[in-house]
Design a protein around this motif. Structure first.
Motif, PDB file in Angstrom:
ATOM      1  N   ASN A 232      89.711  22.524  -0.871  1.00  8.68           N
ATOM      2  CA  ASN A 232      91.088  22.276  -0.454  1.00  8.68           C
ATOM      3  C   ASN A 232      91.213  21.150   0.564  1.00  8.68           C
ATOM      4  N   SER A 233      90.101  20.624   1.004  1.00 14.27           N
ATOM      5  CA  SER A 233      90.181  19.580   2.017  1.00 14.27           C
ATOM      6  C   SER A 233      90.683  18.285   1.400  1.00 14.27           C
ATOM      7  N   THR A 234      91.347  17.504   2.210  1.00 16.18           N
ATOM      8  CA  THR A 234      91.888  16.221   1.747  1.00 16.18           C
ATOM      9  C   THR A 234      90.785  15.273   1.321  1.00 16.18           C
ATOM     10  N   LEU A 235      89.652  15.311   2.012  1.00 14.24           N
ATOM     11  CA  LEU A 235      88.542  14.416   1.705  1.00 14.24           C
ATOM     12  C   LEU A 235      87.989  14.680   0.309  1.00 14.24           C
ATOM     13  N   VAL A 236      87.787  15.961  -0.020  1.00 16.02           N
ATOM     14  CA  VAL A 236      87.243  16.309  -1.341  1.00 16.02           C
ATOM     15  C   VAL A 236      88.196  15.888  -2.431  1.00 16.02           C
ATOM     16  N   ARG A 237      89.478  16.137  -2.237  1.00 13.65           N
ATOM     17  CA  ARG A 237      90.465  15.720  -3.243  1.00 13.65           C
ATOM     18  C   ARG A 237      90.474  14.211  -3.416  1.00 13.65           C
ATOM     19  N   LEU A 238      90.339  13.520  -2.312  1.00 15.68           N
ATOM     20  CA  LEU A 238      90.307  12.049  -2.368  1.00 15.68           C
ATOM     21  C   LEU A 238      89.096  11.571  -3.163  1.00 15.68           C
ATOM     22  N   ILE A 239      87.950  12.216  -2.957  1.00 16.72           N
ATOM     23  CA  ILE A 239      86.730  11.847  -3.690  1.00 16.72           C
ATOM     24  C   ILE A 239      86.904  12.098  -5.182  1.00 16.72           C
ATOM     25  N   ILE A 240      87.523  13.241  -5.534  1.00 18.03           N
ATOM     26  CA  ILE A 240      87.760  13.563  -6.949  1.00 18.03           C
ATOM     27  C   ILE A 240      88.666  12.522  -7.587  1.00 18.03           C
ATOM     28  N   HIS A 241      89.758  12.168  -6.896  1.00 19.58           N
ATOM     29  CA  HIS A 241      90.672  11.130  -7.397  1.00 19.58           C
ATOM     30  C   HIS A 241      89.928   9.812  -7.584  1.00 19.58           C
ATOM     31  N   LEU A 242      89.110   9.485  -6.598  1.00 19.61           N
ATOM     32  CA  LEU A 242      88.387   8.216  -6.646  1.00 19.61           C
ATOM     33  C   LEU A 242      87.417   8.179  -7.833  1.00 19.61           C
ATOM     34  N   LEU A 243      86.662   9.271  -8.026  1.00 18.79           N
ATOM     35  CA  LEU A 243      85.715   9.329  -9.142  1.00 18.79           C
ATOM     36  C   LEU A 243      86.432   9.232 -10.483  1.00 18.79           C
TER      37      LEU A 243
END
Length: 206
Positions: free
Chosen positions: A51-62
């Protein structure tokens, strides 16, 4: 006006234009899919550690990296197809040019063909340079009584004979270049002309 319309029609019907349009449609389609996927991710309930913003950002980036790589691959394949088509057309035109060059005649000396090659090189007619040096080689084989000239003799038949003589590689190189220019996809260039001259000069020194 009709000529202009005809040119536009030819351009829009060419494989290059069609590939370009296909790439554009694929880009638009993937952009739409990407936006839909990104929107759906915003509504998905992830486990606590995701749920962290960082993990979501990484998923979007990948995800977008994968999309970009796929698009690059598609564009590269499209460019390869266009290059292949252009080479095919150029090769067809090259074979037509070669067929228009006069065939070897027994009363043409080696010097005649060399002079013709030099003239053609000055004009930037690289196809003709290679052809004239090939003809000079055949005349030299005839003059030295190595391979008497026969109009019906093929490059393959010449090669079967010349491989029996010492240092035949230069002869073989000119035969191969001639065969590829006439029947393959090889295109004449400055570097190819240089190779032809080097092969011919080697033959002169034999």
């Amino acid at each position: 006006m009709r000529g202009l319309l005809l040119n536009i029609s030819v351009e829009t019907n060419s494989p290059g234009w069609q590939v370009s349009q296909l790439q554009q449609r694929l880009l638009e389609k993937w952009e739409l899919i990407g936006n839909q996927f990104a929107g759906s991710l915003a509504d998905v309930s992830f486990p606590g550690w995701l749920n962290s913003t960082l993990v979501r950002l990484i998923i979007h980036l990948l995800f977008w990296v994968m999309i970009a790589l796929l698009l690059i691959l598609l564009m590269w394949k499209g460019q390869q197809l266009v290059k292949w088509y252009k080479r095919k057309i150029k090769s067809r035109n090259n074979r037509k040019i070669i067929k228009n060059i006069p065939e070897k005649k027994q009363d043409y000396s080696v010097d005649y063909w060399v002079i013709q090659a030099q003239k053609a090189e000055k004009k930037g007619e690289y196809q003709e340079v290679c052809q004239c040096l090939y003809q000079a080689m055949l005349q030299q084989l005839d003059s030295r009584n190595i391979v008497p000239h026969k109009s019906s003799r093929t490059d393959g038949e010449y090669e079967e004979i010349i491989v029996k003589i010492p240092q035949y590689q230069s002869y073989q190189q000119l035969l191969w270049i001639h065969q590829e220019l006439c029947f393959g996809n090889l295109s004449a260039s400055i570097s190819l002309v240089k190779n032809c001259w080097e092969a011919y000069e080697s033959i002169k020194r034999l």
